[in-house]
Design a protein around this motif. Sequence first.
Motif, PDB file in Angstrom:
ATOM      1  N   LEU A 207       5.738  -1.097   6.299  1.00  0.00           N
ATOM      2  CA  LEU A 207       5.099  -2.225   5.631  1.00  0.00           C
ATOM      3  C   LEU A 207       6.049  -3.390   5.356  1.00  0.00           C
ATOM      4  CD1 LEU A 207       2.923  -0.272   3.035  1.00  0.00           C
ATOM      5  CD2 LEU A 207       2.124  -1.466   5.091  1.00  0.00           C
TER       6      LEU A 207
ATOM      7  N   ALA B  56       4.778   5.955  -2.938  1.00  0.00           N
ATOM      8  CA  ALA B  56       4.196   6.026  -1.597  1.00  0.00           C
ATOM      9  C   ALA B  56       2.701   6.323  -1.654  1.00  0.00           C
ATOM     10  CB  ALA B  56       4.917   7.095  -0.775  1.00  0.00           C
ATOM     11  N   ALA B  57       2.309   7.264  -2.502  1.00  0.00           N
ATOM     12  CA  ALA B  57       0.898   7.629  -2.594  1.00  0.00           C
ATOM     13  C   ALA B  57       0.051   6.456  -3.070  1.00  0.00           C
ATOM     14  CB  ALA B  57       0.732   8.820  -3.537  1.00  0.00           C
ATOM     15  N   ARG B  58       0.547   5.717  -4.037  1.00  0.00           N
ATOM     16  CA  ARG B  58      -0.223   4.603  -4.587  1.00  0.00           C
ATOM     17  C   ARG B  58      -0.224   3.397  -3.644  1.00  0.00           C
ATOM     18  NH1 ARG B  58      -1.793   5.445  -9.839  1.00  0.00           N
ATOM     19  NH2 ARG B  58      -0.844   7.243 -10.874  1.00  0.00           N
ATOM     20  N   ILE B  59       0.871   3.174  -2.954  1.00  0.00           N
ATOM     21  CA  ILE B  59       0.911   2.087  -1.963  1.00  0.00           C
ATOM     22  C   ILE B  59      -0.087   2.356  -0.844  1.00  0.00           C
ATOM     23  CG2 ILE B  59       2.333   1.000  -0.187  1.00  0.00           C
ATOM     24  CD1 ILE B  59       4.730   1.345  -2.093  1.00  0.00           C
ATOM     25  N   GLU B  60      -0.103   3.594  -0.356  1.00  0.00           N
ATOM     26  CA  GLU B  60      -0.989   3.933   0.754  1.00  0.00           C
ATOM     27  C   GLU B  60      -2.461   3.850   0.351  1.00  0.00           C
ATOM     28  OE1 GLU B  60       0.542   7.744   1.860  1.00  0.00           O
ATOM     29  OE2 GLU B  60       1.931   6.894   3.325  1.00  0.00           O
ATOM     30  N   ALA B  61      -2.759   4.010  -0.930  1.00  0.00           N
ATOM     31  CA  ALA B  61      -4.143   4.000  -1.393  1.00  0.00           C
ATOM     32  C   ALA B  61      -4.640   2.603  -1.760  1.00  0.00           C
ATOM     33  CB  ALA B  61      -4.292   4.919  -2.602  1.00  0.00           C
ATOM     34  N   SER B  62      -3.786   1.600  -1.647  1.00  0.00           N
ATOM     35  CA  SER B  62      -4.134   0.262  -2.134  1.00  0.00           C
ATOM     36  C   SER B  62      -4.165  -0.764  -1.011  1.00  0.00           C
ATOM     37  CB  SER B  62      -3.123  -0.185  -3.195  1.00  0.00           C
ATOM     38  OG  SER B  62      -3.063   0.742  -4.261  1.00  0.00           O
TER      39      SER B  62
ATOM     40  N   LEU C   7       7.310   3.323   5.354  1.00  0.00           N
ATOM     41  CA  LEU C   7       5.853   3.247   5.427  1.00  0.00           C
ATOM     42  C   LEU C   7       5.382   2.215   6.456  1.00  0.00           C
ATOM     43  CD1 LEU C   7       5.029   3.361   1.593  1.00  0.00           C
ATOM     44  CD2 LEU C   7       4.807   5.227   3.248  1.00  0.00           C
TER      45      LEU C   7
ATOM     46  N   LYS D 177      -2.049  -5.663   2.260  1.00  0.00           N
ATOM     47  CA  LYS D 177      -2.584  -4.862   3.367  1.00  0.00           C
ATOM     48  C   LYS D 177      -4.059  -5.143   3.607  1.00  0.00           C
ATOM     49  CE  LYS D 177      -1.717  -0.525   2.770  1.00  0.00           C
ATOM     50  NZ  LYS D 177      -1.699   0.733   1.979  1.00  0.00           N
TER      51      LYS D 177
END
Length: 246
Positions: free
Chosen positions: A190, A160-166, A188, A228
């Motif tokens: 998405l 989740a952290a890496r998806i949200e940052a990319s 999320l 995204k």
Amino acid sequence: MTGKLYGLGLGPGDPELLTLKAHRILTSCPVVAYPAPDTGPSFARQIAAPYLTAAQLEVPIIVPMRVERFPAQDIYTKAAETLSHHLDAGSDVAVLCEGDPFFYGSFMYLFERLADRYPTEIVPGVSSMMAAAAGLGRPLAARNDVLTVLPGPLSDQELAARIEASGAVAIIKLGRHFARIRALIESLGLTAQAGYAERVSLAEQKLTPLADVAEDTAPYFSMILIYKGDERWHPALAKKLGSGAA
């Protein structure tokens, strides 16, 4: 003089996606090695099969396909010893690699054991990520998007952290983690931005929006692409391209 060691990237599965360089080396090497499961055929060999000849010596490297851990280092050490005999005899050796040798490829473990003793060349291959994006008709990454590649076994928190940052994400090694990852993507918000691809470039490939996948499990050769970024043209075109591809 010793032989030369080659790590040949074969691409995602379609034999026509071999590069011209990989084809030239593959068809000229007297010794061809490849990873193979302890049950069933070798996928790497299946990709290369149209170009192999009876005159070539084949060396399967048996790698058990198990969830539990096995002595992988011992397997690669023994395989390196076997290949070293052929190299010492002056024979060039081509090691076949699904996708690309240095992108989650097992060849890197043979490289580690042999490259300091023998001339070695790596031939890059078409990545399954590129093939999946092409099949789905959606950007892998554009402009200043940050593309992140995530292995499915990572924890939900780290995913989740890496998806949200990319701006763009490729999630690979889905397998038994598929249902959990799909639920995470839904949480999320998405799902509408995610595409699913399995066995890309093969006759049985499946290319579809993630929301349309009914199964709760996925094969090993599958991935999810999430976009995204700022390229907003892709949803309608992806639907059009994918209508006859699944």
